[in-house]
Write a protein that holds these residues in place. Structure first.
Motif, PDB file in Angstrom:
ATOM      1  N   GLU A   1      11.062  -0.258  -4.989  1.00  0.00           N
ATOM      2  CA  GLU A   1      11.317   0.071  -3.435  1.00  0.00           C
ATOM      3  C   GLU A   1      10.296   0.871  -2.960  1.00  0.00           C
ATOM      4  N   ARG A   2       9.924   0.316  -1.761  1.00  0.00           N
ATOM      5  CA  ARG A   2       8.963   1.338  -1.009  1.00  0.00           C
ATOM      6  C   ARG A   2       9.274   1.878   0.342  1.00  0.00           C
ATOM      7  N   VAL A   3       8.814   3.108   0.700  1.00  0.00           N
ATOM      8  CA  VAL A   3       9.132   3.351   1.964  1.00  0.00           C
ATOM      9  C   VAL A   3       7.782   3.753   2.772  1.00  0.00           C
ATOM     10  N   LEU A   4       7.578   3.791   3.975  1.00  0.00           N
ATOM     11  CA  LEU A   4       6.592   3.923   4.807  1.00  0.00           C
ATOM     12  C   LEU A   4       6.963   4.355   6.174  1.00  0.00           C
ATOM     13  N   LYS A   5       6.344   5.195   6.767  1.00  0.00           N
ATOM     14  CA  LYS A   5       6.388   5.855   7.968  1.00  0.00           C
ATOM     15  C   LYS A   5       4.978   5.606   8.947  1.00  0.00           C
ATOM     16  N   LEU A   6       5.327   5.101   9.967  1.00  0.00           N
ATOM     17  CA  LEU A   6       3.942   4.922  10.890  1.00  0.00           C
ATOM     18  C   LEU A   6       4.336   5.354  12.286  1.00  0.00           C
ATOM     19  N   LEU A   7       3.553   5.671  13.140  1.00  0.00           N
ATOM     20  CA  LEU A   7       3.567   5.859  14.835  1.00  0.00           C
ATOM     21  C   LEU A   7       4.249   4.556  15.445  1.00  0.00           C
ATOM     22  N   SER A   8       5.069   4.680  16.239  1.00  0.00           N
ATOM     23  CA  SER A   8       5.831   3.559  16.993  1.00  0.00           C
ATOM     24  C   SER A   8       4.681   3.031  17.947  1.00  0.00           C
ATOM     25  N   ARG A   9       3.977   3.952  18.531  1.00  0.00           N
ATOM     26  CA  ARG A   9       3.066   3.447  19.455  1.00  0.00           C
ATOM     27  C   ARG A   9       1.482   3.909  19.000  1.00  0.00           C
ATOM     28  N   ASP A  10       0.702   2.854  18.779  1.00  0.00           N
ATOM     29  CA  ASP A  10      -0.870   3.393  18.308  1.00  0.00           C
ATOM     30  C   ASP A  10      -1.527   2.075  18.761  1.00  0.00           C
ATOM     31  N   PRO A  11      -1.810   1.898  20.099  1.00  0.00           N
ATOM     32  CA  PRO A  11      -2.369   0.660  20.475  1.00  0.00           C
ATOM     33  C   PRO A  11      -3.938   0.446  20.172  1.00  0.00           C
ATOM     34  N   GLN A  12      -4.620   1.699  19.748  1.00  0.00           N
ATOM     35  CA  GLN A  12      -5.940   1.584  19.280  1.00  0.00           C
ATOM     36  C   GLN A  12      -6.042   0.856  18.044  1.00  0.00           C
ATOM     37  N   ASN A  13      -4.781   0.744  16.989  1.00  0.00           N
ATOM     38  CA  ASN A  13      -4.948   0.148  15.640  1.00  0.00           C
ATOM     39  C   ASN A  13      -4.082  -0.906  15.692  1.00  0.00           C
ATOM     40  N   TYR A  14      -2.622  -1.200  16.193  1.00  0.00           N
ATOM     41  CA  TYR A  14      -2.123  -2.292  16.172  1.00  0.00           C
ATOM     42  C   TYR A  14      -1.226  -2.423  17.417  1.00  0.00           C
ATOM     43  N   LYS A  15      -0.503  -3.582  17.715  1.00  0.00           N
ATOM     44  CA  LYS A  15       0.119  -3.959  18.824  1.00  0.00           C
ATOM     45  C   LYS A  15       1.580  -3.508  18.785  1.00  0.00           C
ATOM     46  N   ASP A  16       2.215  -3.767  17.192  1.00  0.00           N
ATOM     47  CA  ASP A  16       3.697  -3.774  17.028  1.00  0.00           C
ATOM     48  C   ASP A  16       3.792  -2.950  15.762  1.00  0.00           C
ATOM     49  N   ALA A  17       4.327  -1.752  15.822  1.00  0.00           N
ATOM     50  CA  ALA A  17       4.833  -0.983  14.541  1.00  0.00           C
ATOM     51  C   ALA A  17       5.429  -1.753  13.322  1.00  0.00           C
ATOM     52  N   PRO A  18       6.609  -2.519  13.708  1.00  0.00           N
ATOM     53  CA  PRO A  18       7.224  -3.015  12.682  1.00  0.00           C
ATOM     54  C   PRO A  18       6.451  -4.126  11.934  1.00  0.00           C
TER      55      PRO A  18
END
Length: 1302
Positions: free
Chosen positions: A30-47
């Protein structure tokens, strides 16, 4: 459902700030990961980015960000999202139109007519979700046996899904509807909500409109009969609007999400979490079921991981985030509610009972009038707490940092303007030093004031012997303790409301901020165990992986639960169960994976308290339907929650619900490493606790071997959370890698009688909690609709002198009145006489003294006041419009001994309740059984209050508890003095005078005059009502207690912040009322109108003197009708007054009342009446720079003979405008006779009505504020961020709102 071996499975919770990802890898890891829900500079959609990162890192293959993700390695995706909640909070849903039955275009604007915050003069209510309304000239009404309406033409008779017969009075004109719909489409609105009255049972008209709208090109059509077919038009209307408003936004989000994957995820099983804790396929995910999608995963997560089937120990879920804390309960079954408010919108849909309180890591810290205050305001994500280096305010997070409980070196460097710096301890300490200086200045200035005066004057009685200077750490610790107490209150309320013992629960803690507070909160609540799951930082995501797929179906019903209905119930249950089963089979489940559970929504006939009941544990028998013994299940649960049953009363089935589950959750097989080695701290630090700084070991969670114990004080840190193990607590790691803490008792040092400002805030919460818990007992054990369902009662704690200490919740007209009653008495007694502090006779007050061994006199009093539906007199309901003496209004008690030697005096009180029959045209009580039951409930509530006061004294000692009682009263006094000084200073600068005066008139011309003289130096005032008119021949006389209640209400509104409401509010005030006047009448004067009408005029006069705001409608519009068989009473909304900076709200209750109004469908179902119109009264609000709110129009058509009683004001005088604003329109009471005559009934009357007569009520508007020519454009009332203003939710919040809505 097919197993997904060899593939990656993802469970993702997309929150407002962070997106949490739980992934199960092909090899079972199992792995867990946490990332910002909004980070338009780096990606369009967090999930999508989370899935991409896991796939890339685990497979070693490249998954480019700018290309759709290959789905061949993905087994399933499960998601919870706050997309719907955020769209609701930020009002960023789809442009929507509402189509509604003619006469009801403003129904959802008016809603329940209650205002959300009792003391806010600017009534801030979230705007409705639609931007246009189409009224449809159609109408169906329920058939009633014995209806005597004259028949002009034959009506079409139809049968509804409930089995009820209905008459179609007006058929649907589809040509006209088509024209209106095309007009809406031409203005760019493509989402439609449809709400037609009684469509919950007969939906043909809604379906016809729906088919037409879809044909015309509406992209979203939501029908209330499909979204949630439950009786009650207002919540069903809110629900269908939310569905139409939010579903297109969800669809838009899903299109964006699926576009990030090859084939738009066509071959991947994608499920979304619904508000009820069950998963549903992506294409079925809709707005009305999505609002709790985010937090629901966390409830499922803690329920499955921390509840033991063996021990069966119930669990409290405690999820503390940045702006708020979610509290819920699990005891083997999910606790659902079927109507709850989120962001000011009431949704009728099954949802987990998640209680949100405005206290989180980002809650702001204040020091006000000598009291520590935490929240409800939040620092938000931007600027965030002071330690985030963005100029933010002090928060709970800063307090933890200042005490050494958060360690900056273990946090990522993501703070500051460049988001590349660590947490700033310096910034936090700088702010705390400033606040500590302010607190110490307050303490020392109050000390010197006492020394200089040499005498302990009443207005500084809180000040002697107050503590010496506080350190920064003591201040920070104080705020933590106050925050903890604020979070304990909803947990107590959630458990005790349903008859559970709070201390017998496990505290399951998750979310980022909860671990720092868990030990202290468990200890305060008497809990012995805290459980923190290894994935507590991402538990909502993990819960999604554990959840089941759910299919629910529900339909309304009108059957009685009895033998002759069982075959029909069985048929309908079987039909709904088959629908669930077939749907789940169609989604790939085998019959062995599917379970169904049947629920019946049951209530006793004639009551509103319906319970959604499952028959689990109650197998069927010869006296039940096939699905189980629901009668036994219902009566057992009713007894548990309410303390009694009504054996001879039929049980009614309101709804049938079937919940089907497809078992699909994963089982976590992961075990942590066991080890014989001792846990090693990675470092040592110093943490501040009650006794000062202590050496504290710091451990990394991932390095802890299971089976070993860690003694507090210690800190356990993982990537997403920090856990504080307090002194006298012990933590150990379970085999699964979770932390389980045993909470020891707190060896806190004894508290002295000198003032400690931190303890002041805590005692304020404790006293309020006692009054709240008394109220819960009263509501649970009472039997009448007025107390049990309308919550028309107040409970309070009083000092040995009868002075009010805490009053909760607040019914404005009870605020000062109960204190007068208690001060008049001295035994376990019953009282309602106006000369003994009564408000009006139906309000019966039960007073119980609290004794302490070795003390001869009572050390405290507790009291409960409840509105009894009938206590005799000349009219049913004991609210006669034309009474001229007290005896005509019902039974009178001055100091009646209700309990003697522990024995309830049933015979004597029965005799007293029947006594009014001796007077001409009067009757004794018409409802003796309910009177006696409710009086017993009031005695039980007082008993609980007495017990809780005793426990408080056991903990701290009598001297300390009484000392803090005095300090709390003095704190309220200080807040009022500060307000008066501030007003006096402004007044002196503007006019040079410290005197204000005003007058207003009752409709009969009686003046109410007020002159206020303010002492700026002392912050005191004399309120002199000399010149007020004499006692009247009628019932608008107001006992002195009513004026005091109105005065406390006005003072609290003008203070403008939460203060304890107690006798301290009146300490700086001297009140002069001339004896023999309308405000202090003779002993036997009639007073029923004084309570409900004159009280409003007193408020108008006070606010006019202080120029606070224009007059609101100044009336409660008391309407009642009845016959030998039925009786009904309501008060009706009007316009609120405008003020400096705001427009008055239309169609809302103001000032001394806040009663909810009966839903149109319930009104027509239970009473011989048809509601022809309920809408705003355009133009009735006064014009001005800020305009007054409009009144309402309410038209009642009577089906049978009844006697109508009307008790109103502001029919001759108008609500005043202020500062050049115009007056609001006066009200009007018209009667349209069946023969065509129209009569003006005047302000107060009682009249016999015939079938076909229609009563038309036009309520007054509010006054305007400021001259209209001063404004260049129409001012917009400032828009508040709803997530700050309307954050709270859950059953505890709903109860408080209902209580304040009385």
């Amino acid at each position: 459902m097919a197993e997904t071996k060899g593939k990656f499975d993802f469970a993702i919770d997309r929150g407002g700030t962070f997106t949490d990802v739980f992934a199960r890898l092909p090899d079972g890891r199992e792995r867990v990961l946490k990332l910002l829900s909004r980070d338009p500079q780096n990606y369009k959609d967090a999930p999508t980015e989370g899935i991409r990162r896991v796939l890339e890192e685990e497979t070693g293959q490249v998954f480019p960000r700018d290309q759709p993700v290959d789905t061949s390695l993905i087994g399933w995706i499960r998601m919870g999202t706050t997309v719907a909640t955020n769209a609701l909070l930020e009002r960023e849903g789809e442009r929507t139109a509402l189509l509604v039955t003619k006469g009801f275009k403003d129904l959802l604007h008016i809603g329940t007519q209650a205002r959300p915050k009792l003391f806010d003069l600017e009534v801030a209510v979230p705007e409705v979700l639609y931007e246009e309304v189409i009224e449809v000239d159609e109408r169906v009404v329920l058939r009633q046996d014995g209806c005597q309406l004259p028949r002009k033409d034959p009506k079409r008779i139809v049968t509804g899904s409930t089995g009820d017969s209905l008459e179609v009075w007006r058929e649907l004109d589809l040509e006209r509807v088509e024209k209106d719909l095309r007009g809406v489409l031409s203005r760019g609105i493509t989402s439609l909500a449809v709400l037609l009255l009684h469509s919950y049972t007969w939906s043909d008209h809604e379906k016809a409109v729906g088919a037409l709208a879809r044909r015309l090109g509406f992209t979203q059509v939501s029908l209330s009969s499909e979204v949630m077919p439950m009786v009650r038009a207002v919540p069903r209307g809110y629900t269908v609007c939310a569905d139409a408003y939010l579903t297109p936004k969800i669809r838009q989000y899903l299109r964006g999400f699926t576009s990030g994957f090859k084939g738009a995820l066509k071959d991947v099983d994608v499920l979304f979490m619904q508000s009820d804790g069950g998963l549903t396929p992506m294409e079925q995910f809709c707005g009305s079921r999505a609002v709790l999608s985010g937090p629901a995963g966390g409830v499922v997560g803690y329920a499955i991981t921390s509840y033991s089937q063996m021990e069966k120990k119930p669990v409290i879920g405690f999820d503390m985030g940045g702006t708020s804390t979610d509290v819920s309960r699990y005891a083997g079954q999910y606790e659902h509610v079927f109507e709850a408010t989120t962001a000011g919108v009431t949704l009728q849909a099954p949802q987990l009972d998640i209680n949100t309180v405005a206290a989180g890591g980002g809650s702001r810290l204040f020091f006000r009038s000598g009291m520590f205050v935490v929240g409800p305001e939040s620092a938000g994500a931007h600027p965030g707490p002071a330690c985030y280096r963005k100029g933010g305010p002090l928060t709970v997070t800063d307090a933890n940092l200042a005490l050494g409980r958060l360690l900056p070196s273990f946090f990522p460097k993501i703070f500051g303007p460049g988001e590349n710096e660590p947490l700033s301890l310096e910034e936090t300490m700088k702010n705390f030093r400033h606040l500590t200086q302010e607190i110490n200045l307050f303490l020392s200035s109050n000390q010197s004031q006492v020394s200089a005066n040499g005498v302990n004057h009443s207005h500084n009685s809180m000040l002697p012997n107050s503590q010496s200077e506080m350190s920064v750490e003591e201040v920070a610790m104080g705020f933590i303790r106050v925050a903890n107490e604020a979070m304990c209150r909803p947990i107590r309320a959630l458990t005790q409301a349903k008859g559970h013992d709070t201390s017998q629960h496990v505290l399951a803690c998750f979310g980022g901020a909860g671990g720092q507070h868990a030990c202290a909160i468990a200890r305060a609540l008497g809990m012995k165990t805290v459980f923190i799951h290894k994935y507590s930082g991402v538990l909502s995501a993990y819960g999604l992986a554990l959840a089941d797929v759910v299919e629910e179906v529900q339909e309304p019903c009108s059957l009685q639960y009895e033998q002759h209905s069982f075959s029909e119930l069985d048929r309908r249950v079987e039909q709904l169960s088959k629908r669930c089963h077939d749907t789940l089979c169609g989604r790939g489940f085998t019959s062995g994976q599917i379970t169904t559970e049947v629920f019946l929504h049951l209530r006793y006939e004639g009551t509103d308290c319906a319970l959604m009941v499952t028959a689990a544990g109650y197998p069927s028998n010869t006296q039940s339907c096939r699905a189980g013994d629901f009668r036994s299940a219902f009566t057992r649960r009713y007894l548990k929650e309410f303390g009694f049953t009504i054996p001879d009363r039929p049980i009614v089935v309101d709804d049938i619900r079937v919940r089907g589950c497809g078992k699909s959750g994963i089982k976590s097989m992961y075990k942590t490493k066991t080890g014989h080695r001792q846990a090693k701290p990675v470092t040592m630090t110093k943490c501040y606790f009650e006794g000062g700084y202590l050496d504290t070991s710091v451990y990394l969670w991932e390095e802890l071997p299971c089976g070993h114990s860690i003694q507090g004080p210690a800190i356990i840190i993982d990537k997403n959370s920090t856990i504080l193990v307090e002194p006298c607590c012990e933590a150990h790691l379970t085999e699964e890698g979770d932390v389980c803490m045993t909470v020891g008792s707190d060896p806190h040092c004894a508290l002295g009688t000198e003032l400690n400002t931190v303890q002041l805030s805590i005692f304020s919460h404790r006293f309020m909690s006692i009054a709240e818990q008394m109220g819960r007992v009263l509501q649970r054990t009472s039997i009448s609709t007025n107390i049990k369902e309308r919550l028309d009662f107040s409970c309070a704690v009083f000092g040995p002198d009868g002075g009010l200490v805490s009053n909760a919740p607040h019914i404005p007209v009870h605020l000062g009145a109960m204190q007068e009653t208690v001060q008049y008495q001295g035994d376990v007694i019953l009282s309602n006489h106006p000369c003994a502090g009564g408000s009006h006779l139906p309000d019966l007050t039960v007073i119980t003294p609290v004794f302490r061994e070795g003390v001869s006199r009572p050390v405290f009093f507790v009291a409960s006041r409840g509105h009894h539906a009938d206590i005799g007199g000349i009219t049913p309901g004991s609210m006669p419009p034309h009474s001229t003496s007290l005896q005509q209004e019902g039974a009178v008690f001055t100091s009646f001994k209700l309990v003697t030697g522990g024995v309830f005096q049933e015979e004597a009180v029965t005799e007293a309740l029947m006594a009014p029959a001796q007077y001409p045209d009067c009757s004794g009580t018409r409802n003796l059984h309910d009177n006696l039951s409710d009086l017993r409930a009031q005695v039980a509530a007082n008993q609980r209050g007495s017990q809780l006061v005793g426990e408080l004294i056991d903990s701290y000692g009598l001297a300390v508890v009484q000392a803090y009682m005095g300090y709390i009263q003095s704190n309220a006094e200080l807040a009022v003095r500060d307000m008066l000084k501030d007003f006096a200073r402004r007044r002196r600068q503007q006019t040079g005078s410290l005197e204000v005066e005003s007058e207003d008139f009752m409709d009969d011309g009686t003046p109410i005059r007020l002159r206020v003289q303010i002492n700026e130096e002392e912050g005191s005032a004399v309120f002199d009502f000399t010149g007020t008119g004499t006692e009247v021949w009628g019932n608008c006389n107001a006992p002195r207690a009513i004026t005091l209640s109105a005065l406390i209400y006005c003072l609290r509104c003008m203070v403008g912040q939460d203060i304890p409401l107690n006798q301290g509010c009146l300490a700086p005030i001297k009140v002069i009322i001339p004896p023999g006047s309308i405000l202090q009448p003779s002993q036997n004067a009639a007073v029923v109108g004084g309570n409900v009408l004159t009280s409003q005029r007193v408020v108008d006069v006070i606010f006019r003197a202080f120029e606070v705001c224009a007059a609101s409608q100044g009336c409660m519009n008391n309407i009642s009708f009845g016959s030998e068989r039925i009786g009904y009473y309501e008060t009706v909304a009007g316009g609120a007054g405008a003020g400096p900076g705001w427009n008055g709200r239309s169609g809302v209750h103001s000032h001394m009342t806040n009663t909810r109004i009966t839903d149109p469908e319930i009104l027509e179902k239970r009473y011989p009446v048809i509601l022809e119109q309920f809408s705003l009264r355009p133009g009735s609000g006064g014009a001005g720079k800020y305009h007054g709110g409009d009144g309402v129009i309410r038209k009642l058509l009577f089906r049978n003979k009844v006697v109508l009683s009307v008790l109103t004001e502001r029919r001759a005088t108008c609500p005043y405008g202020l500062q050049g604003g115009e007056n609001g329109a006066a009200g009007l009471n018209l009667l349209h006779r069946a023969d065509g005559r129209v009569l003006n009934l005047g302000a107060k009357t009682s009249i016999s009505l015939q079938p076909g007569d229609m009563f038309c009520l036009y309520t007054p508007g509010g006054g305007g504020y400021g001259r209209e020519e001063e404004m260049t454009s129409r001012p917009q009332t400032k828009r508040r961020r709803l997530n700050e203003t309307f954050l709270e939710r859950g059953s505890v919040f709903e109860y408080r709102m209902a209580q304040e809505g009385v």
